[in-house]
Design an enzyme around this catalytic site. Sequence first.
Site, PDB file in Angstrom:
ATOM      1  N   ASP A  40       2.869 -32.880  37.767  1.00  0.00           N
ATOM      2  CA  ASP A  40       3.811 -33.333  39.097  1.00  0.00           C
ATOM      3  C   ASP A  40       5.293 -32.463  39.307  1.00  0.00           C
ATOM      4  OD1 ASP A  40       5.648 -34.373  37.158  1.00  0.00           O
ATOM      5  OD2 ASP A  40       4.427 -36.029  37.039  1.00  0.00           O
ATOM      6  N   ARG A  54       9.857 -32.124  42.388  1.00  0.00           N
ATOM      7  CA  ARG A  54       9.241 -33.235  41.767  1.00  0.00           C
ATOM      8  C   ARG A  54       8.473 -33.758  42.564  1.00  0.00           C
ATOM      9  NH1 ARG A  54       6.756 -36.821  40.101  1.00  0.00           N
ATOM     10  NH2 ARG A  54       7.027 -38.046  38.144  1.00  0.00           N
ATOM     11  N   ASP A  59       2.674 -39.542  39.226  1.00  0.00           N
ATOM     12  CA  ASP A  59       2.915 -39.210  37.640  1.00  0.00           C
ATOM     13  C   ASP A  59       2.009 -38.643  36.885  1.00  0.00           C
ATOM     14  OD1 ASP A  59       4.558 -39.151  35.180  1.00  0.00           O
ATOM     15  OD2 ASP A  59       4.203 -41.323  35.096  1.00  0.00           O
ATOM     16  N   GLU A  62       2.328 -35.945  30.488  1.00  0.00           N
ATOM     17  CA  GLU A  62       3.106 -35.055  29.795  1.00  0.00           C
ATOM     18  C   GLU A  62       2.496 -33.881  29.259  1.00  0.00           C
ATOM     19  OE1 GLU A  62       6.417 -35.353  30.389  1.00  0.00           O
ATOM     20  OE2 GLU A  62       6.167 -37.061  31.671  1.00  0.00           O
ATOM     21  N   ARG A 105      16.152 -32.109  40.081  1.00  0.00           N
ATOM     22  CA  ARG A 105      14.942 -31.735  40.766  1.00  0.00           C
ATOM     23  C   ARG A 105      14.855 -32.277  42.267  1.00  0.00           C
ATOM     24  NH1 ARG A 105      10.897 -34.096  36.235  1.00  0.00           N
ATOM     25  NH2 ARG A 105      11.940 -35.773  36.989  1.00  0.00           N
TER      26      ARG A 105
END
Length: 247
Positions: A40, A54, A59, A62, A105
């Site tokens: 993302d 961003r 989402d 990670e 971002r």
Amino acid sequence: MKSFKVLITILLLLLLIPAPQSYALSKKMAVSYVSTIDGDTVRVKNSRTSFTLRLLLIDAPEIATSSKAGQPYSKEAKAYLTKYLQGKKLTIAYDNAIKKDKYGRHLVYLYADNVLVNNAMVKNGYARVGYIMSQKYYLNTLKKSESYAKAQKLRIWSKAGYVNTKGEGFVTPTSTAKPATSKAGYPTSKYRNGAPKYLKNCTEVKKYYPYGITVHHISYLTKHDRDNDKLGCEATGIKYESWMKYN
């Protein structure tokens, strides 16, 4: 006259009612692809500088860092996004006056050949709807795409309970597996409490570690391992194997 007063009263009451928040896209701006950080987050550049994007309202899992492991499908999401963006005409648009997050971002909708990238990530199961703040222009569109990906059990939706349906992010279960016990009769990589960390020769090594030690042991020295086989002071015929790192 009475009707006029009633009309005025109604108009005054309407003025007191907060107007619904409107969401209007900014003018699209051309950018060029630089790199992908994760599913993302992207680096791009324009004619003046490079900066980080961003993607709004999504989402992705990670990616791994030096201090923590990556979440499931993080590598796949990054790879898909990279391939999706390369070689295409990219443009961005802001949702409202809030253009950056606390990390600096740029909060944007990203388009590749005029196709909304944020939506493609969600619809193909590489990201969920999330990171919802005041920007909501495409929220309903993304929710429909998320419902589709969930129904098809695509990627992040293929693992039951992985997507945190009660909040943001993902749920990565903590392993409850017990560490393997050492195999008797083989060199060890584990330090024995109370033993000296410096052992000058094999006589001293075998006093505390009768079957020898591996290259991973804190007391390992090259002089313990004259045949350079990653084992020190081991019995004849024993060969190093990868599992011994944890023995």
